[in-house]
Design an enzyme around this catalytic site. Structure first.
Site, PDB file in Angstrom:
ATOM      1  N   CYS A 175       0.863  -1.197   0.000  1.00  0.00           N
ATOM      2  CA  CYS A 175       0.000   0.000   0.000  1.00  0.00           C
ATOM      3  C   CYS A 175       0.889   1.233   0.000  1.00  0.00           C
ATOM      4  O   CYS A 175       1.056   1.896   1.013  1.00  0.00           O
ATOM      5  CB  CYS A 175      -0.913   0.000   1.227  1.00  0.00           C
ATOM      6  SG  CYS A 175      -1.933  -1.457   1.385  1.00  0.00           S
ATOM      7  N   CYS A 184      -2.465  -6.381   9.308  1.00  0.00           N
ATOM      8  CA  CYS A 184      -2.750  -5.736   8.028  1.00  0.00           C
ATOM      9  C   CYS A 184      -4.131  -5.116   8.126  1.00  0.00           C
ATOM     10  O   CYS A 184      -5.069  -5.757   8.622  1.00  0.00           O
ATOM     11  CB  CYS A 184      -2.693  -6.756   6.887  1.00  0.00           C
ATOM     12  SG  CYS A 184      -3.194  -6.080   5.282  1.00  0.00           S
ATOM     13  N   GLN A 244     -14.211  -9.969  -7.499  1.00  0.00           N
ATOM     14  CA  GLN A 244     -13.565  -8.690  -7.176  1.00  0.00           C
ATOM     15  C   GLN A 244     -13.266  -8.620  -5.680  1.00  0.00           C
ATOM     16  O   GLN A 244     -14.125  -8.908  -4.854  1.00  0.00           O
ATOM     17  CB  GLN A 244     -14.473  -7.536  -7.580  1.00  0.00           C
ATOM     18  CG  GLN A 244     -14.559  -7.311  -9.075  1.00  0.00           C
ATOM     19  CD  GLN A 244     -13.344  -6.587  -9.648  1.00  0.00           C
ATOM     20  OE1 GLN A 244     -12.415  -6.207  -8.930  1.00  0.00           O
ATOM     21  NE2 GLN A 244     -13.338  -6.401 -10.955  1.00  0.00           N
ATOM     22  N   GLU A 303     -15.066 -17.044 -21.606  1.00  0.00           N
ATOM     23  CA  GLU A 303     -13.958 -17.004 -20.642  1.00  0.00           C
ATOM     24  C   GLU A 303     -12.965 -18.121 -20.969  1.00  0.00           C
ATOM     25  O   GLU A 303     -13.352 -19.198 -21.429  1.00  0.00           O
ATOM     26  CB  GLU A 303     -14.490 -17.183 -19.215  1.00  0.00           C
ATOM     27  CG  GLU A 303     -13.460 -17.440 -18.136  1.00  0.00           C
ATOM     28  CD  GLU A 303     -12.457 -16.311 -17.987  1.00  0.00           C
ATOM     29  OE1 GLU A 303     -11.268 -16.619 -17.831  1.00  0.00           O
ATOM     30  OE2 GLU A 303     -12.867 -15.135 -18.038  1.00  0.00           O
ATOM     31  N   ASP A 360     -14.099  -7.051 -20.336  1.00  0.00           N
ATOM     32  CA  ASP A 360     -13.330  -6.799 -19.103  1.00  0.00           C
ATOM     33  C   ASP A 360     -12.076  -7.671 -19.145  1.00  0.00           C
ATOM     34  O   ASP A 360     -11.957  -8.656 -18.419  1.00  0.00           O
ATOM     35  CB  ASP A 360     -14.187  -7.128 -17.876  1.00  0.00           C
ATOM     36  CG  ASP A 360     -13.511  -6.749 -16.563  1.00  0.00           C
ATOM     37  OD1 ASP A 360     -12.410  -6.169 -16.597  1.00  0.00           O
ATOM     38  OD2 ASP A 360     -14.080  -7.056 -15.499  1.00  0.00           O
ATOM     39  N   CYS A 367      -8.647  -2.856 -15.828  1.00  0.00           N
ATOM     40  CA  CYS A 367      -7.826  -2.661 -14.626  1.00  0.00           C
ATOM     41  C   CYS A 367      -6.472  -2.071 -14.995  1.00  0.00           C
ATOM     42  O   CYS A 367      -5.616  -1.902 -14.127  1.00  0.00           O
ATOM     43  CB  CYS A 367      -7.647  -3.991 -13.887  1.00  0.00           C
ATOM     44  SG  CYS A 367      -6.832  -5.275 -14.869  1.00  0.00           S
TER      45      CYS A 367
END
Length: 491
Positions: A88, A190, A317, A371, A420, A447
């Protein structure tokens, strides 16, 4: 390597790094030049002394050797592991500033890489193109529903730990360190997931240390405990997957049974406790059998009136609440403004476990999902069955090989294509097939706005960008999702 003093950090860059341009003095009659320098763990406005660590032809990488002044926008990181973990990298930047940087990142990549003409973020152009302000995440802490922890007998030691002279256990359970493939940074706490995951992980670590369970040696490929995955869902369920490497394949030793039983007894919240015997050289287990020690082999996520079955190998997700907002944008883009009142035929490319396909099915005549991963397609079919959806049809195969003119002729020309793709974007053959299929509109979810920009440059030869909507799924990281609505030029 040279040190540059009193340098003011001016901007953020890719991979969570900051950026500054340093003027290199002229020598021997040559002209001054500017060097782009990337720096980790800084924010715009920091004044620092930098030491160049690596120099390329057009840029350099540097480290801070001294902070002379901290930026006014700098924020105290929430995590005790910040600066070492690397997961992060924007914790030292207020969330409002993170959103500005991500929005700018999307704009810069679409306009510079894709050479697209777009209005400034938050505005609408004269010809009606809208670049919407980024949708921030509902949660900025405890927003993830899945984390993966590696076990290793090669603990990563910080400089402070080395200098302290204290003897530390070499066994660790935590995150892999970038650039040290066999070393694990032990994680105590975390903040990205509900705190129960910290207690579960630390209990697995403590029990293993107390009972002499060997931690995995990646170099020697020995050791019993090798990986722990923890998932939770908005239905209140918890899944824990422990990967072992048994000395005798498929023969669980008493130490592993003891650990599993202890975790099952200690945490009644766990509804799915699974184990894997992984004899491979890597921790991926998608081709391996998973076994239930306690409870079911799945958990459920809930989105509106839909339930989605999530197994140990399922993709879902990782920010559950924000996924709903992302998919709501996709659904709005797919249906808003359609001229024909007849429910549209929708193709959902890279459908995964069919989350988007099932989410939009109610308003569609049919949804065709494609897919690459056969297991994901089976999950997609199950999710349709669970939710009594009978107008979805799923197909497994490589997108560029399966999505052909013949396939479209057989299953019908789509009114809407939702795509996507993975970070690499779409194969050029897929882009060409989409353009020949000529749907009225395309909803492109990405993404990775950089590869999205490349694909959009080709698509805009026949399509007009109508709306751009960045969505933040991963606070405190530089990652960002982006949704673009395109309509055919001749529509």
């Amino acid at each position: 390597m040279p040190v540059f003093e009193n340098v003011t950090i001016t901007d953020t860059a890719a991979e969570g790094k900051s950026l500054v341009r340093i003027t290199i003095p002229a020598h021997d009659g040559t002209e001054e030049s500017q060097l782009v320098v990337f720096v980790p763990w800084c924010v715009p406005g920091d004044v620092v002394d930098l030491q160049i660590k690596r120099k390329k032809h057009s840029y350099a990488e540097a480290e801070v050797v001294r902070f002379r002044k901290y930026s006014d926008v700098r924020e105290k990181p929430m995590c005790q592991h910040f600066g070492v973990c690397g997961g992060c990298k924007w914790q030292n930047l207020p969330y409002s500033e993170q959103l500005k940087m991500k929005q700018k990142q999307v704009y810069d990549q679409l306009t510079r890489i894709g050479h697209l003409s777009l209005p400034a973020p938050g505005t609408i152009s004269d010809d009606g193109v809208e670049f919407k302000n980024i949708l921030g995440s509902v949660k900025t802490r405890e927003y993830r529903n899945k984390l993966d922890f590696g076990a290793s007998n090669r603990r990563y030691l910080t400089r402070e730990e080395i200098d302290s002279g204290v003897e530390y256990s070499r066994d660790a359970l935590g995150f892999h360190i970038t650039g040290a493939f066999d070393k694990i940074l032990p994680i105590e706490k975390c903040c990205l997931m509900d705190d129960l995951h910290n207690r579960i992980r630390n209990e697995i670590r403590d029990y293993s240390l107390q009972h002499g369970i060997s931690f995995f040696d990646l170099r020697q490929q020995t050791g019993l405990l090798r990986d722990v995955i923890i998932r939770n869902s908005n239905s209140g369920e918890w899944m824990v997957i422990i990967q072992f490497k048994f000395e005798q394949p498929s023969q669980m030793p008493d130490e592993a049974k003891g650990l599993l039983q202890h975790i099952a007894d200690t945490f009644e919240e766990i509804t799915s406790l699974l184990w894997v015997d992984n004899q491979k050289c890597n921790d991926t287990f998608f081709d391996l059998e998973t076994h239930a020690f306690k409870g079911a082999n799945h958990i459920f996520e809930i989105m509106e009136d839909l339930r989605f079955k999530v197994g140990p190998k399922s993709f879902y997700q990782t920010n559950t609440e924000q996924a709903y907002h992302l998919y709501s944008v996709v659904r709005d883009f797919a249906f808003s403004g359609l001229k024909d009142s007849t429910p549209p035929l929708i193709y959902d490319l890279y459908t995964g476990t069919g989350t988007i396909a099932n989410f939009v099915a109610k308003k569609a005549s049919r949804v065709i999902g494609i897919e690459y991963v056969p297991e994901a397609i089976e999950d997609a079919k199950v999710n349709s069955t669970i939710n009594h959806i009978d107008n979805t049809f799923f197909f497994a195969g490589d997108m560029k090989d399966l999505l052909t003119d013949e396939f479209i002729e057989q299953h019908g020309r789509p009114d809407v294509i939702i795509t996507d793709p993975p970070r690499a974007g779409m194969h050029p053959d897929v882009v060409e097939t989409i353009m020949r299929a000529a749907p009225n509109r395309i909803v492109y979810v990405s993404c990775n706005p950089a590869t999205q920009a490349r694909d959009l440059e080709r698509l805009t030869e026949q399509y007009k960008i109508v709306t751009v909507q960045p969505v933040d799924m991963f606070p405190h990281t530089p990652h960002v999702e982006n949704v673009v609505l395109l309509k055919r030029l001749d529509e």
